[in-house]
Design a protein around this motif. Structure first.
Motif, PDB file in Angstrom:
ATOM      1  N   GLU A 144      -0.187  46.145  42.085  1.00  0.00           N
ATOM      2  CA  GLU A 144      -0.484  46.572  40.781  1.00  0.00           C
ATOM      3  C   GLU A 144       0.727  47.046  39.826  1.00  0.00           C
ATOM      4  O   GLU A 144       0.318  47.130  38.493  1.00  0.00           O
ATOM      5  N   ALA A 145       1.790  47.339  40.476  1.00  0.00           N
ATOM      6  CA  ALA A 145       2.954  47.652  39.890  1.00  0.00           C
ATOM      7  C   ALA A 145       3.439  46.749  38.891  1.00  0.00           C
ATOM      8  O   ALA A 145       3.725  45.512  39.171  1.00  0.00           O
ATOM      9  N   THR A 146       3.954  47.273  37.639  1.00  0.00           N
ATOM     10  CA  THR A 146       4.182  46.328  36.379  1.00  0.00           C
ATOM     11  C   THR A 146       5.669  46.956  36.365  1.00  0.00           C
ATOM     12  O   THR A 146       5.906  47.932  35.842  1.00  0.00           O
ATOM     13  N   PRO A 147       6.988  46.036  36.590  1.00  0.00           N
ATOM     14  CA  PRO A 147       8.252  46.524  36.121  1.00  0.00           C
ATOM     15  C   PRO A 147       8.282  46.961  34.782  1.00  0.00           C
ATOM     16  O   PRO A 147       7.585  46.313  33.664  1.00  0.00           O
ATOM     17  N   VAL A 148       9.184  48.040  34.659  1.00  0.00           N
ATOM     18  CA  VAL A 148       9.478  48.324  33.094  1.00  0.00           C
ATOM     19  C   VAL A 148      10.763  48.366  32.723  1.00  0.00           C
ATOM     20  O   VAL A 148      11.814  48.722  33.695  1.00  0.00           O
ATOM     21  N   GLU A 149      11.227  47.665  31.668  1.00  0.00           N
ATOM     22  CA  GLU A 149      12.517  47.561  31.054  1.00  0.00           C
ATOM     23  C   GLU A 149      12.672  48.668  30.369  1.00  0.00           C
ATOM     24  O   GLU A 149      12.080  49.092  29.238  1.00  0.00           O
ATOM     25  N   MET A 187      12.292  51.317  37.539  1.00  0.00           N
ATOM     26  CA  MET A 187      11.014  51.910  37.467  1.00  0.00           C
ATOM     27  C   MET A 187       9.878  50.759  37.318  1.00  0.00           C
ATOM     28  O   MET A 187      10.050  49.534  36.905  1.00  0.00           O
ATOM     29  N   TYR A 188       8.910  51.083  37.751  1.00  0.00           N
ATOM     30  CA  TYR A 188       7.389  50.274  37.724  1.00  0.00           C
ATOM     31  C   TYR A 188       6.240  51.132  37.257  1.00  0.00           C
ATOM     32  O   TYR A 188       6.386  52.431  37.299  1.00  0.00           O
ATOM     33  N   ARG A 189       5.505  50.534  36.243  1.00  0.00           N
ATOM     34  CA  ARG A 189       4.034  51.277  35.962  1.00  0.00           C
ATOM     35  C   ARG A 189       3.334  51.125  37.143  1.00  0.00           C
ATOM     36  O   ARG A 189       3.043  50.050  37.741  1.00  0.00           O
ATOM     37  N   ASP A 215      10.965  52.982  43.823  1.00  0.00           N
ATOM     38  CA  ASP A 215      11.337  52.848  45.171  1.00  0.00           C
ATOM     39  C   ASP A 215      12.755  53.073  45.297  1.00  0.00           C
ATOM     40  O   ASP A 215      13.534  52.379  44.555  1.00  0.00           O
ATOM     41  N   VAL A 216      13.277  53.784  46.342  1.00  0.00           N
ATOM     42  CA  VAL A 216      14.437  53.960  46.660  1.00  0.00           C
ATOM     43  C   VAL A 216      14.679  54.281  48.163  1.00  0.00           C
ATOM     44  O   VAL A 216      13.808  54.769  48.789  1.00  0.00           O
TER      45      VAL A 216
END
Length: 170
Positions: free
Chosen positions: A4-9, A35-37, A46-47
């Motif tokens: 479900e996560a969407t990458p964020v620019e 970052m991800y939505r 995630d780190v």
């Protein structure tokens, strides 16, 4: 991340003056967080911390963990509200130490706004969902005066970024 996560620019990522310790890929000693939505509109990353970020052997320094949650909450506010803001309070509760070399997920959400500030919360979780850190913070929008005085943004740099400043919060 989940499906479900969407990458964020991040829109400011290519700004030459922004060398943020938390998110800039140009900061050689920084975290370079991606970052991800989340499906509920929050922001996540995630780190896995390297030994370079340790305090005690194998334990991530608390200040670095505070950078993680501050970065995530601040970026969420910038993305959702279209403004850059300084954290004016940051409360971080360490439930369990974070280990170097271990993957974690941090998730942030905006919880309320008013009286000139936006309030956010963040959690840091292990891969099995165990809470390690809970954080909350208040953020105050940056004014053009602060952008000039504190950040040294003048002329074309300030004009190019002017839409991020001088926002008011309920």
């Amino acid at each position: 991340m989940t499906a479900e996560a969407t990458p964020v620019e991040l829109p400011w990522i290519d700004e030459p003056r922004f060398r943020c310790f938390g998110c800039s890929p140009r900061n050689k000693i920084g975290l370079a967080l991606k970052m991800y939505r989340t499906d509920d509109g929050g922001l996540a990353t995630d780190v896995t911390f390297a030994d370079d970020y340790a305090s005690y052997p194998g334990v991530v320094h608390g200040g670095i963990v505070s950078v993680l949650v501050d970065e995530l909450m601040g970026d969420l506010i910038a993305l959702d509200r279209g403004l850059l803001a300084f954290s004016v309070t940051l409360r971080t509760k360490f439930l369990r130490p974070l280990r170097t070399g271990t993957p974690y997920r941090a998730v942030a959400r905006v919880v309320r706004e008013g009286a000139g500030v936006v309030h956010a919360e963040a959690d840091v979780l292990s891969s099995d969902g165990e809470h390690h850190v809970m954080a909350s913070s208040a953020y105050q929008p940056i004014s053009s005066e602060q952008a000039t005085g504190h950040m040294g943004l003048v002329g074309a740099d300030r004009d190019r970024l002017a839409h991020y400043f001088d926002h008011s919060i309920g």
